[in-house]
Write an enzyme that holds these catalytic residues in place. Structure first.
Site, PDB file in Angstrom:
ATOM      1  N   GLY A  29       0.820  -1.199   0.000  1.00 22.16           N
ATOM      2  CA  GLY A  29       0.000   0.000   0.000  1.00 22.16           C
ATOM      3  C   GLY A  29       0.854   1.249   0.000  1.00 22.16           C
ATOM      4  O   GLY A  29       1.383   1.629  -1.037  1.00 22.16           O
ATOM      5  N   SER A 101       6.104  -5.042  -2.061  1.00 18.02           N
ATOM      6  CA  SER A 101       5.841  -3.675  -2.486  1.00 18.02           C
ATOM      7  C   SER A 101       6.206  -2.716  -1.340  1.00 18.02           C
ATOM      8  O   SER A 101       7.329  -2.748  -0.853  1.00 18.02           O
ATOM      9  CB  SER A 101       4.379  -3.543  -2.932  1.00 18.02           C
ATOM     10  OG  SER A 101       4.159  -2.349  -3.615  1.00 18.02           O
ATOM     11  N   TRP A 102       5.266  -1.888  -0.876  1.00 16.37           N
ATOM     12  CA  TRP A 102       5.551  -1.028   0.266  1.00 16.37           C
ATOM     13  C   TRP A 102       6.036  -1.856   1.459  1.00 16.37           C
ATOM     14  O   TRP A 102       6.889  -1.422   2.239  1.00 16.37           O
ATOM     15  CB  TRP A 102       4.309  -0.227   0.672  1.00 16.37           C
ATOM     16  CG  TRP A 102       4.311   0.196   2.106  1.00 16.37           C
ATOM     17  CD1 TRP A 102       3.569  -0.331   3.126  1.00 16.37           C
ATOM     18  CD2 TRP A 102       5.141   1.199   2.703  1.00 16.37           C
ATOM     19  NE1 TRP A 102       3.878   0.278   4.314  1.00 16.37           N
ATOM     20  CE2 TRP A 102       4.833   1.223   4.091  1.00 16.37           C
ATOM     21  CE3 TRP A 102       6.106   2.069   2.216  1.00 16.37           C
ATOM     22  CZ2 TRP A 102       5.464   2.090   4.980  1.00 16.37           C
ATOM     23  CZ3 TRP A 102       6.729   2.936   3.109  1.00 16.37           C
ATOM     24  CH2 TRP A 102       6.409   2.946   4.465  1.00 16.37           C
ATOM     25  N   ASP A 257       7.700  -5.662 -13.828  1.00 21.52           N
ATOM     26  CA  ASP A 257       7.093  -4.934 -12.714  1.00 21.52           C
ATOM     27  C   ASP A 257       7.336  -3.453 -12.945  1.00 21.52           C
ATOM     28  O   ASP A 257       8.441  -2.953 -12.759  1.00 21.52           O
ATOM     29  CB  ASP A 257       7.720  -5.379 -11.385  1.00 21.52           C
ATOM     30  CG  ASP A 257       6.994  -4.811 -10.175  1.00 21.52           C
ATOM     31  OD1 ASP A 257       6.338  -3.755 -10.309  1.00 21.52           O
ATOM     32  OD2 ASP A 257       7.095  -5.413  -9.091  1.00 21.52           O
ATOM     33  N   HIS A 285       3.922  -6.710 -11.298  1.00 26.34           N
ATOM     34  CA  HIS A 285       3.888  -6.401  -9.874  1.00 26.34           C
ATOM     35  C   HIS A 285       2.987  -7.375  -9.113  1.00 26.34           C
ATOM     36  O   HIS A 285       3.225  -7.650  -7.947  1.00 26.34           O
ATOM     37  CB  HIS A 285       3.393  -4.965  -9.666  1.00 26.34           C
ATOM     38  CG  HIS A 285       3.662  -4.414  -8.305  1.00 26.34           C
ATOM     39  ND1 HIS A 285       4.931  -4.194  -7.817  1.00 26.34           N
ATOM     40  CD2 HIS A 285       2.818  -4.030  -7.307  1.00 26.34           C
ATOM     41  CE1 HIS A 285       4.871  -3.693  -6.593  1.00 26.34           C
ATOM     42  NE2 HIS A 285       3.594  -3.596  -6.255  1.00 26.34           N
TER      43      HIS A 285
END
Length: 305
Positions: A29, A101-102, A257, A285
């Site tokens: 996120g 990701s985050w 990605d 991704h």
């Protein structure tokens, strides 16, 4: 629920073997929250899997979809502190970090602050919290590949806001007093977020963003963190990666990605030579079957340690 301060309660759960090897999942996120699918990336007979929703999202409270929810204490440093409180609450001495990701930025921030509490690290869709990474994804860089969708994101703003910092403009609108303005801003932002994970671009809104409360919380949290450049000094997580030298790690990235270009993982590998870099040629991704298989292979390998 665990009280972590500043009026925040974070939701957590454990699954798998209660006496197994501890592993904590760090979702993306910011604002995605944990979902049951994360559990399937671990052997439940071997692992004690810890999932939690970071401040303001998922089942944690207060929820960022509520306009009165103050995000001023929702920072990377406080998320790291929340993880330590959760580890202590669960009486876990050391755990594997699993972030995407985050969540990979948050994992690096935690591991560099508490290397003695980390057994291994598995990251995918790798991000390292650099300003250039935020600019690429949110301030026009990736729009070179998604020009139509990028223009739609700009055009959804009032004309007076289109030439400035797009993240700051959306921050203002996502925190506007008028609920209709907030809703429209969240819709535009999440439509953009829906387009870029995979190739070819998705048209319209991804399924998860059709929940209006989820979409508003997600957009509000992402723009909050990006407007503060992740609350991380530019380049500091790469510069600090030397403390990870004795921690085994696997970095898994799709070659296509676009949200987290493979160069992020490459630069981290250079700063952390002991980590293994796995490139999945037919992945973006999102966790497609090929990338998922590599994630499971990584957790299976570390299950033996």
């Amino acid at each position: 629920m665990l009280a972590v301060g500043d009026g925040n309660l974070i939701y957590w759960e454990t699954c798998g073997n209660p006496h197994g090897k501890p592993a904590v999942v760090l979702h993306g996120g910011p604002g995605s929250g944990c979902s049951p699918g994360w559990r399937r990336l671990f052997d439940p007979a071997v692992y004690r899997i810890v999932l939690f929703d970071q401040r303001g999202c998922g089942r944690s409270t207060p929820h960022a979809s509520l306009p009165e929810t103050d995000l001023s204490t929702n920072t990377t440093q406080n998320l790291v502190a929340d993880m330590e409180l959760l580890r202590q609450h669960l009486a876990i001495e050391r755990w594997l970090l699993f972030g995407g990701s985050w969540g990979s930025t948050l994992a690096l921030a935690y591991a560099e602050a508490h290397p003695d509490r980390v057994t291994e690290i598995v990251l995918f869709g790798v991000t390292t919290g650099r300003r250039a990474e935020f600019d690429w994804l949110f301030r026009g860089g990736i729009s070179m590949l998604f020009p139509e969708q990028g223009q739609q994101l700009v055009d959804a703003l009032p004309a007076a806001d289109r030439d400035g910092d797009i993240v700051e403009a959306y921050c203002r609108r996502l925190n506007h007093a008028d609920p209709l303005v907030r809703e429209q801003a969240a819709l535009a932002w999440c439509t953009w977020e829906s387009a870029t994970p995979d190739w070819p671009p998705q048209q319209g809104l991804a399924e998860r963003f059709k929940d209006a409360a989820f979409a508003l919380a997600f957009a509000r949290l992402v723009t909050h963190y990006v407007s503060h450049n992740g609350f991380v000094e530019d380049g500091s997580l790469l510069r600090g990666a030397g403390v990870l030298a004795d921690i085994p790690g696997v970095l898994i990235n799709g070659r296509f990605d676009f949200q987290a270009p493979i160069a992020n993982a490459w630069e981290l590998k250079r700063a952390w030579p002991g980590a293994e870099l796995v490139i999945v040629d037919d992945a973006g991704h999102g966790a497609n079957p090929a990338l998922t298989a590599e994630l499971i292979a990584a957790t299976d390998r570390f299950a033996l340690r």
